[in-house]
Design an enzyme around this catalytic site. Structure first.
Site, PDB file in Angstrom:
ATOM      1  N   GLY A  47       0.748  -1.080   0.005  1.00 40.11           N
ATOM      2  CA  GLY A  47      -0.007  -0.058  -0.097  1.00 40.11           C
ATOM      3  C   GLY A  47       0.845   1.174  -0.014  1.00 40.11           C
ATOM      4  O   GLY A  47       0.290   2.437  -0.150  1.00 40.11           O
ATOM      5  N   HIS A  48       2.248   1.190   0.262  1.00 39.61           N
ATOM      6  CA  HIS A  48       3.134   2.323   0.044  1.00 39.61           C
ATOM      7  C   HIS A  48       4.196   2.123  -0.768  1.00 39.61           C
ATOM      8  O   HIS A  48       5.234   2.064  -0.311  1.00 39.61           O
ATOM      9  CB  HIS A  48       3.287   2.502   1.733  1.00 39.61           C
ATOM     10  CG  HIS A  48       3.789   3.730   1.840  1.00 39.61           C
ATOM     11  ND1 HIS A  48       5.426   4.182   1.991  1.00 39.61           N
ATOM     12  CD2 HIS A  48       3.226   4.892   2.576  1.00 39.61           C
ATOM     13  CE1 HIS A  48       5.440   5.618   2.452  1.00 39.61           C
ATOM     14  NE2 HIS A  48       4.339   6.077   2.612  1.00 39.61           N
ATOM     15  N   PHE A  49       4.043   2.439  -1.847  1.00 36.23           N
ATOM     16  CA  PHE A  49       3.165   2.691  -2.712  1.00 36.23           C
ATOM     17  C   PHE A  49       2.983   1.658  -4.025  1.00 36.23           C
ATOM     18  O   PHE A  49       4.098   1.257  -4.231  1.00 36.23           O
ATOM     19  CB  PHE A  49       3.231   4.066  -3.462  1.00 36.23           C
ATOM     20  CG  PHE A  49       3.331   5.151  -2.332  1.00 36.23           C
ATOM     21  CD1 PHE A  49       2.059   5.394  -1.707  1.00 36.23           C
ATOM     22  CD2 PHE A  49       4.307   5.970  -1.867  1.00 36.23           C
ATOM     23  CE1 PHE A  49       1.925   6.770  -0.964  1.00 36.23           C
ATOM     24  CE2 PHE A  49       4.447   6.778  -1.082  1.00 36.23           C
ATOM     25  CZ  PHE A  49       3.288   7.361  -0.459  1.00 36.23           C
ATOM     26  N   VAL A  54       7.859   2.453  -1.345  1.00 34.75           N
ATOM     27  CA  VAL A  54       8.889   3.368  -0.654  1.00 34.75           C
ATOM     28  C   VAL A  54       8.592   2.936   0.656  1.00 34.75           C
ATOM     29  O   VAL A  54       7.535   3.026   1.299  1.00 34.75           O
ATOM     30  CB  VAL A  54       8.611   4.892  -0.627  1.00 34.75           C
ATOM     31  CG1 VAL A  54       9.456   5.693   0.241  1.00 34.75           C
ATOM     32  CG2 VAL A  54       8.925   5.252  -2.389  1.00 34.75           C
TER      33      VAL A  54
END
Length: 146
Positions: A47-49, A54
């Protein structure tokens, strides 16, 4: 030097929040150098990203805090029991200088600035290939829990 087996004896953290893979060096009462190998398999990258993975800055801070805990325990010559928790008490001057991506190795240097009345103050720096990725002043303390 500590491998992952010794780290697991010292820290209560487990997957997915254990963020120290190895201790490279420790000078009791002064400094510790640790590493975190950053893999695309980390759960936060979903989810990041999704299109540009990252490592979240807050997890870099957590990795430095776990390194600080290991330094505290080594300096005091203790091992936490089930009734003691090592807490963050504050974070100051946090700065993020470069993204940390899958395949990077985060090398963390944490030093004790002072220890008074059960509160430790540290300065931490995290680097990738010698380049500063994150730095902060951290405060931590140990507390007994019921």
């Amino acid at each position: 030097m500590m491998d992952i087996h010794e780290i697991l004896k010292q820290l209560p953290h487990r997957y997915p929040i254990l963020l120290v893979d190895r201790v490279l060096s420790v000078e009791k009462g002064k400094t510790i150098r640790t590493i975190k190998n950053v893999s695309i398999n980390e759960p936060f990258f979903m989810g990041h990203f999704p299109k540009r993975p990252v490592m979240p800055g807050v997890l870099m801070l957590e990795a430095m805090a776990q390194s600080a805990a290991l330094l505290s325990f080594a300096s005091l010559g203790i091992q936490l029991d089930d009734n003691t928790v090592y807490y963050f008490a504050g974070i100051d001057n946090a700065r993020f200088k470069r993204p940390v991506e899958p395949g990077d190795q985060l090398v963390m240097d944490v030093s004790i600035e002072r220890h008074k009345a059960g509160i430790f103050k540290f300065h931490g720096e995290a680097r990738v290939d010698g380049e500063l990725a994150c730095e902060a002043d951290l405060m931590c303390t140990m507390r007994k829990v019921a």
